[in-house]
Every structure is written in C-alpha cells, then in structure tokens.
Enzyme design. Structure first.
Site, mmCIF file in Angstrom:
data_model
loop_
_atom_site.group_PDB
_atom_site.id
_atom_site.type_symbol
_atom_site.label_atom_id
_atom_site.label_comp_id
_atom_site.label_asym_id
_atom_site.label_seq_id
_atom_site.Cartn_x
_atom_site.Cartn_y
_atom_site.Cartn_z
ATOM 1 N N LYS A 17 0.845 -1.200 0.000
ATOM 2 C CA LYS A 17 0.000 0.000 0.000
ATOM 3 C C LYS A 17 0.875 1.242 0.000
ATOM 4 O O LYS A 17 1.916 1.272 0.669
ATOM 5 C CB LYS A 17 -0.913 -0.024 1.229
ATOM 6 N N SER B 195 -9.821 1.899 2.732
ATOM 7 C CA SER B 195 -8.915 2.652 1.885
ATOM 8 C C SER B 195 -7.876 1.787 1.165
ATOM 9 O O SER B 195 -7.302 2.225 0.181
ATOM 10 C CB SER B 195 -8.194 3.694 2.717
ATOM 11 N N SER C 131 -10.042 -0.378 6.954
ATOM 12 C CA SER C 131 -9.416 -0.195 5.640
ATOM 13 C C SER C 131 -8.700 -1.413 5.057
ATOM 14 O O SER C 131 -8.295 -1.386 3.896
ATOM 15 C CB SER C 131 -8.428 0.975 5.692
#
Lengths: 492, 95
Positions: A79, A154, A178
């Site tokens: 990420k 997210s 997330s």
C-alpha cells in the site's frame, strides 16, 4: 498451470520442488499486471522491470546457496502509505506526489529480509481516508468482480490487486476497516492485527492510536504466513508490544469443535443488507454444523463506536497532518509572499476534499469549547467499548459479524454524501476502537455475484483463534474453488 | 447542533487551510451533519468512566537520549521543495 491463480503457499511448494523458478513467477505477475492494470487501476507505481531483474538476482543467489528461505523471490504489493527506501510514498495525495522515501518502514525491512520482491505501490484513498478508493488524487481503482463497482477502501488497490491476480499478496493498513472492508468487497482475506502486534514505523500516520498494518491475501494460510513475517516488537514504535512470536501457520487446526462463537444481534439489525445478512446466517449455521457453540447476545456498542471513531480518528489526523507545511518535503505552492501564505496555500492546494473535511472536523472537536462535548466523551466511549468487548470475551472465543453492511457499490454512487459513506463503517470501527484483531473472509456472493465478507473478531493478541476459525470455515466451504472475479462491466 | 459559516472560517484558520466560498458552504453542511450524528456520544452510558487515550496499558516507554546520525542527508534533502546547499529554504521570516 496458471501461476497467478496460485496461492503463496502453493507457489512456495512449487519453488521447493523446482516445478517453478523465481523468474517464472515474477514474469507471470508482470504479464498479468500488463494485461489487467488498465482495467483495474490498482497501482500508483509499478516496479515491473526492477522486479524482473531482482528475480534474476535472487534466483542466482538461491541456486548458489547464498540465500535460503522458502519465500525468497515471492512477489508482493505494498500500500502506498508504507515506506520503501528509494521508492515514492504518495499516500495517493498530490501532497506527496513526488515524495521519495529516505528509509524503509520496519515491515518493509522484514519483507526484504525474506527476499520478497516488490511489484509496486498500491492505490488507496488519500491518506487512507475513505472506504472506496475514490478519494485517490490520481485515479479510481475498479473492483475485479465488477469493473463498475468500487473495490472498497482505503486499501482498495491492495485488495483489488490480490483479487485480480496482479500480486500474490499485499500489505494494507487499517484504521477503521481499511483492510477488512476492501477484502470483503473484493472476495479476498484481510486481517487487521491487534494494536501493537505490528510496528507502525514507516507507515504514514493517519490516526496513530488506531492504525495497524496487516495482510491482504488469497486465503487464510497465506494470511498466516504474511502475518508471521511482519509481526514483532520494534523499538522504533513505542506502542509495539514486546511479546513472544507465534508461528501462525501452526495454529490452523481445521477444527472448531467447542469454539464459543458470540453473534451480537445489534450488528445484524437495521441498515444491514438482507442478502448480506442471509449469507452470514448460512455461515453461522455452517459453524454449528462444524461443532462450534453459537449464541446470540447483545453488544450495543456499534453506533457509539462509530461516532467516537470519527471524533478520535479526525482529531488525531488533524494533528498528524499538521506536519505537511511545504517546507521539508511535500507539495509547495507557487503562490506565496510570506511564510503563513506558504503554509496555507500549500496545504489548501495539496490536500484533497475528504482530507480537508477530516482535518476540519478534527480541528473542530479539539477546539476550545467543544473538547469536552466531543473529544473527551469519545475517549470515555472508548473505555466503554473496551469493557463491553472484555465482558463478551469472558463468554466467547470469537465474535462474528458482517464485515460491511453492504457489498461493493457502484463507483460514484455515494461520493456526494460523506456521512452516508462514514455510516458504512459501522461493523468494523469498534474493533479499532478496542484495539482488537479482526479478519474478513469471503462467505459467498449475492444475487449479482458480488462477494460478501464475514468478520471474525478475537480478543487482544488472539490472532491464532480467529485464524483457525477462519481457516476451518474456508476449508469446509472452499470459496475460491466456487467463485472467481470475472471483470464484468467496464469500458465496453 | 448548528454550525455557522463564521465557525467554519475560524476552524479553517486554526487548521491552516484556505477555503473557497463553495468549500465553506459545503463544509458547513457536512460538519453539521456529521456532528449531529457524532452527538450520540453524549447519550452513551459513560458516567464515571475514565478516558482511554489508546488501547495499550498505560506505561511509559523510555530510551536513552542519544544522538543518532542519519547518514543519508542527500536522501532527506531531495524531497525539499526548495533548498540552498544543505539547508531547507523558506521565505524571509523577520521583516
């Protein structure tokens, strides 16, 4: 054999038996990225050429015996809020569009120690604020099960890349859901570890008392393997706990006989989609069939948790994001005559709308006159939520809820209503508020073929218990054998 | 809970943000909606409960106060929007 459909534990076995080479695996993933990335948009930055040369280098070292380790040469995606030295860490924000990290996050060092190969940095909601990846400053990510839908967020890039077979596994981060919610939307496995199990050093801070890094994988065994790599005490993160390391691959017993499962009825009440509820009921029936003891009980904390989450997370974010001032790194405006204007204009031009909204909210609840009514109350609610969970874990080993009240929704359908988007975090945030571990695993698809996620919550540092519960269900139901993302819809 | 435009402008100032007129209007509505929802924390049964600042047991983590040199100055400075030799450059502060 389709290499990109294999799990990491299968890849590992095939490397050991010399059925596959490190270069073949990396090449297969690079080809898959070239084939699918234009449709899915999971990455902010890809490192395909670098990955191929790294694979050659690792392959030679493995052959000469210079490096050992059964995962050497397995690719991974990361990420884009986790630092990798020499690579950009953008947080999907214009603010950090050109930021090159001068150091490795602790988790990155751990991946490097295993000789994993970084395929790229994955898209996300800007600064991890959002649940759809529509708040990325660069581009949306689409859901591989239906390209007209969001992948969740997210960590939407991480979940979509794993689901699309563009990376075999990935790291995400979870502040209020997330990791788990995008895993649920994309039909993959995502685990948020207990607060303090994984070092946050080198993770760009959103809400420091809630953030954790965790794995997003194709199945539960891979999840246990990746968790093994990233856990451990770190003196660079004072909130990381100094506890004995557990080998999570050894706890997967494929047996839940006598496991005490609590089903909190408030998490199945208003606002939960009927099809999601029905899939969860089927899953719970399956657990009974497998010998678990299931009991419904009352855990009336979801709404209070959600309200307190948005107060605490935004308060911490407003403070954490105060460092972005256009001086040492990050975006700097061209439009200024003095220092004050430099700060203001850099921040106003560099941050996107959702980030500004949360900074505003956080500043509001911390400002004089409102602190007692909001922030202080939210911290007391936090105590309440922790104590309610403590009581529940005296009676139950795990708690099962939906991961999200809904399945993946159409891109653009909720982006104009921030409160509605926030309310969709109802099932996941209390886990962060109480610092507990939670895993999301797929438990079927709805009538449109979209995956439904089940969340299994454990007591603090009981990752072993939730992983075994997840594994046993997975082995009994074999989601991956029955359903695959079909890349429906999209631009045609 | 009513949020006024003036309050939003005050908060923006505290947060070092310039908001355009349409952003002020939008955030006024958003903040009001969200705060109205968040207000339920005031109905939570928390009387007598202490505040949690995190989930770890409360303890201090000490380390020796030692200077550690970060060797790679160049890597740090390469992210500076403006620099002069090995320094970050900012506009004149003292008039």
């Amino acid at each position: 054999m389709n290499i990109t459909e294999l799990t990491v534990h299968e890849l590992k076995d095939k490397l050991a038996s010399k059925e596959l080479t490190v270069s073949e695996i990396t090449k297969a993933y690079v080809d898959r990225i070239n084939e699918k990335e234009s449709e899915v948009g999971a990455f902010v930055t890809t490192y395909c050429d670098e990955a191929i040369s790294k694979a050659k280098e690792i392959e030679e070292k493995v052959n000469s015996g210079e490096i050992k380790g059964e995962l050497a040469g397995i690719p991974i995606g990361i990420k884009d809020n986790i630092n990798v030295k020499g690579a950009k860490t953008t947080c999907s924000s214009k603010m950090l569009e050109n930021f090159v990290s001068p150091y490795d996050a602790t988790v990155t060092e751990k991946l490097n120690a295993e000789n994993l190969i970084n395929l790229g940095k994955l898209n996300m909601d800007e600064f991890a604020m959002g649940g759809s990846t529509e708040h990325s400053a660069f581009h949306n990510t689409q859901n591989p099960w239906n390209l007209n839908c969001v992948p969740g967020g997210s960590s939407g890039g991480s979940a979509a890349a794993v689901a699309a077979g563009m990376v075999p596994w990935a790291l995400g981060s979870d502040t209020g859901g997330s990791i788990r919610q995008p895993a649920s939307f994309c039909g993959v496995v995502g685990l948020k570890p207990t607060y303090g199990l994984v070092s946050r050093y080198g993770l760009v801070a959103f809400a420091s008392s809630l953030d954790q890094i965790g794995p997003i994988t194709k199945d539960v065994e891979d999840c246990a393997m990746l968790l093994n790599i990233i856990t451990g005490h770190d003196e660079k993160d004072t909130t990381s706990e100094n506890i004995e390391k557990v080998d999570y691959t050894k706890v997967l017993k494929n047996d839940v006989k006598g496991l005490r499962i609590g089903v909190p009825k408030e998490f199945y009440a208003e606002g939960i989609n009927e099809e999601v509820k029905a899939k969860l009921e089927e899953a719970i029936a399956k657990y009974k069939e497998l010998g678990a003891e299931v009991e419904e009980f009352s855990l009336d904390v979801a709404k209070y948790s959600l309200a307190s989450y948005y107060i605490i997370a935004c308060a911490e974010a407003s403070s954490n994001l105060g460092r972005f001032d256009g001086i040492r790194y990050g975006y700097r405006t061209e439009n200024y005559t003095n220092l004050r204007e430099l700060f203001r204009n850099s921040r106003s031009e560099g941050f996107g709308e959702e980030v500004k909204r949360r900074i505003m909210l956080g500043t509001y609840v911390l400002s004089s006159g409102y602190y007692d009514a909001y922030y202080k109350k939210a911290q007391q609610v936090r105590t309440l939520v922790r104590s309610e969970f403590n009581k529940a874990f005296e009676k139950y080993d795990v708690i099962i809820t939906p991961t999200s009240p809904v399945v993946a929704f159409e891109t653009g359908s909720k982006s104009n209503n921030p409160l509605e988007m926030y309310l969709a975090d109802i099932c996941t945030v209390s886990v962060n508020i109480a610092g507990l571990p939670g895993i999301s695993i797929p438990c079927g698809v709805d009538s449109n073929g979209m995956p439904v996620g089940m969340q299994i919550i454990g007591n603090r540092f009981e990752e072993s218990t939730i992983l075994n519960a997840a594994y046993t269900y997975e082995q009994a139901t074999k989601f991956r054998d029955n359903y695959k993302p079909e890349f429906k819809g999209g631009a045609e | 809970m009513k949020v006024s435009k003036e309050e939003v402008m005050h908060i923006a100032k505290l947060a070092n943000l310039n908001l355009r007129d349409e952003e002020i209007d939008k955030f006024t509505t958003n903040l009001e909606d969200i705060l109205n929802f968040a207000d339920i924390v005031n109905n939570a049964p928390v009387e007598g409960l202490t505040e949690s600042f995190g989930v770890n047991e409360n303890y201090n983590v000490f380390r020796k106060d030692e200077i550690k040199v970060f060797e790679d100055n160049e890597a740090l400075l390469q992210n500076a929007p403006e620099k002069d030799r090995n320094m970050f450059k900012i506009p004149k502060v003292i008039q």
